[in-house]
Design a protein around this motif. Sequence first.
Motif, PDB file in Angstrom:
ATOM      1  N   ILE A   1     -10.782  -2.279   6.093  1.00 50.59           N
ATOM      2  CA  ILE A   1     -11.349  -3.427   6.810  1.00 50.59           C
ATOM      3  C   ILE A   1     -12.059  -2.979   8.088  1.00 50.59           C
ATOM      4  O   ILE A   1     -11.544  -2.151   8.852  1.00 50.59           O
TER       5      ILE A   1
ATOM      6  N   ALA B   1     -11.880  -7.819  11.410  1.00 47.76           N
ATOM      7  CA  ALA B   1     -10.464  -8.111  11.654  1.00 47.76           C
ATOM      8  C   ALA B   1     -10.284  -8.865  12.970  1.00 47.76           C
ATOM      9  O   ALA B   1      -9.491  -9.803  13.071  1.00 47.76           O
TER      10      ALA B   1
ATOM     11  N   PRO C   1      -8.505 -12.585  12.018  1.00 48.90           N
ATOM     12  CA  PRO C   1      -7.187 -11.950  11.840  1.00 48.90           C
ATOM     13  C   PRO C   1      -6.389 -12.545  10.676  1.00 48.90           C
ATOM     14  O   PRO C   1      -5.672 -11.819   9.986  1.00 48.90           O
TER      15      PRO C   1
ATOM     16  N   VAL D   1      -7.028 -10.789   7.431  1.00 47.62           N
ATOM     17  CA  VAL D   1      -6.258  -9.544   7.285  1.00 47.62           C
ATOM     18  C   VAL D   1      -4.841  -9.879   6.808  1.00 47.62           C
ATOM     19  O   VAL D   1      -4.299  -9.224   5.902  1.00 47.62           O
TER      20      VAL D   1
ATOM     21  N   LEU E   1      -6.274  -3.626  13.771  1.00 44.20           N
ATOM     22  CA  LEU E   1      -5.582  -3.830  12.488  1.00 44.20           C
ATOM     23  C   LEU E   1      -4.069  -3.737  12.655  1.00 44.20           C
ATOM     24  O   LEU E   1      -3.309  -4.533  12.098  1.00 44.20           O
TER      25      LEU E   1
END
Length: 298
Positions: free
Chosen positions: A63, A68, A72, A75, A114
């Motif tokens: 990603i 991201a 979010p 993710v 991440l």
Amino acid sequence: MMGSTNIFDGTFTVDVEDYFQVSAFASVIKPDDWDHYECRVENSTRRILEIAARQSTRGTFFILGWVAERFPHLVQEIRSAGHEIGCHSHWHQLVYDLGPERFRADLIKSRDVLRDITGEPVHLYRAPSFSITRRSLWALDILIEEGFDTDSSIYPTRHDRYGIPGSPQSPHVIKTASGSIREFPGMTAIVTGMTVPVGGGGYLRLFPWWVTARLLKQVRSADRPLNVYLHPWEVDIDQPRIRASLKSRFRHYQNLSTMAPKLTSMLSQFRLTTMSTVLDHTLARKPDAQIPAAAFTS
Ligand SMILES: [Zn+2]
């Protein structure tokens, strides 16, 4: 069985980025302009997640940190569907253009975004456009120093943007001055005597499915695990069209409508899973698959 059979044919990977962030358009769209484009990556990624779920396939999603940061929950959706999270840089810049210092800064930024979302360390990396080449092997040292144990950025082929022709085609461990890193190279097959990329991105779109299926079987027969990859924008038929060179437009838009059906065929006919699962299994069978990084420069 004693290691003579593979449980899986290979890995299913997705490079999560939007249609305006690709290398093919990098000369006409700068990262500073990204905020001016309509983001479509959420819906197109969900389309891939749905197809994977229907085929009960898990994979590895590399990603982009930029994506991201803005999405979010996407993710988290990917992670809670059972997929593995890897890093695809923050700004999608070619590694050899960045140089070591800017590469490290970009890597740390995306890794931390991440990690903060998933609450888990990120240890897999794929460079934008497979841009770890002979000119940027220093990136492997930096990846190791920043906590990565797996890379999938080296393509053992010749291409205008990427590739180390003659480098190993099977997963292996690369030893550098900083330590070791597992490398899952880009997938290649032999077509009319030439080593060509297969089973990913533009090549997956260009070749009819029966050709790709035959080439994937060729790779499997050579006892090499498959390394399939695609991008969310490749299943987004209605994405806004970008004015760029004919070559870039051909690379980006050709056969978009074929991608979702091809993905369904691929996930139903081949047993694909996360990159870590495949590497754990493959490298345990081949403990001698270690190569010094210096071997790539000669
Ligand atoms: Zn990319």
